[in-house]
Design a protein around this motif. Sequence first.
Motif, PDB file in Angstrom:
ATOM      1  N   CYS A 203       0.821  -1.218   0.000  1.00 39.02           N
ATOM      2  CA  CYS A 203       0.000   0.000   0.000  1.00 39.02           C
ATOM      3  C   CYS A 203       0.854   1.267   0.000  1.00 39.02           C
ATOM      4  N   GLN A 224      -4.264   4.762   7.488  1.00 40.43           N
ATOM      5  CA  GLN A 224      -5.401   4.533   6.600  1.00 40.43           C
ATOM      6  C   GLN A 224      -5.692   3.044   6.464  1.00 40.43           C
ATOM      7  N   LEU A 225      -4.639   2.242   6.299  1.00 43.27           N
ATOM      8  CA  LEU A 225      -4.839   0.799   6.182  1.00 43.27           C
ATOM      9  C   LEU A 225      -5.475   0.244   7.454  1.00 43.27           C
ATOM     10  N   GLU A 228      -9.170   1.193   7.473  1.00 41.52           N
ATOM     11  CA  GLU A 228      -9.924   0.372   6.528  1.00 41.52           C
ATOM     12  C   GLU A 228     -10.226  -1.001   7.120  1.00 41.52           C
ATOM     13  N   THR A 234     -12.750   3.422   2.354  1.00 40.50           N
ATOM     14  CA  THR A 234     -11.626   4.152   1.753  1.00 40.50           C
ATOM     15  C   THR A 234     -12.071   5.503   1.224  1.00 40.50           C
ATOM     16  N   ARG A 239      -6.792  12.058   3.030  1.00 36.97           N
ATOM     17  CA  ARG A 239      -5.389  12.066   3.443  1.00 36.97           C
ATOM     18  C   ARG A 239      -4.685  13.283   2.854  1.00 36.97           C
TER      19      ARG A 239
END
Length: 271
Positions: A203, A224-225, A228, A234, A239
């Motif tokens: 990612c 962010q991962l 999620e 998403t 961001r």
Amino acid sequence: MAEAVDPPFDRPDRDFNSLPGWTWVGTYGGYYLQCDLLQSFEHGFFTRQWQGRGPEVLAAYVSAGVSVHRLRQVHSAVVLPASQASADPFPEADGLISDAGGQSLWACGADCTPVLIADPATGRVAACHAGWRGVAGGILERAVQQLVDGGSRPAELLVALGPAIGGGSYQVQRLVSEQVAASLAAAPDASLLPVLLEQLRQCGALQADPDPMKDRLDIRLAAQLQLERLGVLTAQIGRCPLCTASEPLLFHSWRRDQVKAVQWSGIVSQA
């Protein structure tokens, strides 16, 4: 010392205005950033232009008549109700969850990610200081879970990941990368670590470093991962593309300057 600048930030080598999904808000006191996803909530990501002005002052630029809630940040994964952080001495923690309307929740940083979370369905909000220790310790998971405990649904949450140090500027020890990767697992499992590290690489959150025992970590992509995996969509995560270490005109950076100075970010609850 770098000079503060005002939009339109005209420079031949850099267009500070072209930030898809983000908008500069001008006031009589200066400019601050907003994430378009959170436009229905009063909020702001402030720059070094506001140096010397803390939440007690900045709150008035975001919304009039709100209460102010802040913490003594210690790079923890502790998240507290806002009502517990309204007077000095402020409690040691790194995340706040609103528990009433009209609360302005604040987080500060100088490379770590300021994370603002809003729930349009309930009007509740959260503000977190998310460096690698916070992400590895599960601060975002705790914030989301506390919102869920109050009636929120992860898929309805809106999240803004503010200005923070970019991966190209953030060299970390391999042990740091491993701790961040381990936080992605649903339960502790050392056997999953190689897979989780590879997922960070895929990612873009983890990049190679010239030193084979170190990595370049993009903490916002790692955050962010993690979000999620907690069920946040998403498309509902904004961001910011600005790197604190690479933009000395706009931001303080501990990695760049080794000076204790921060910029503030805040959001106001609706209920």
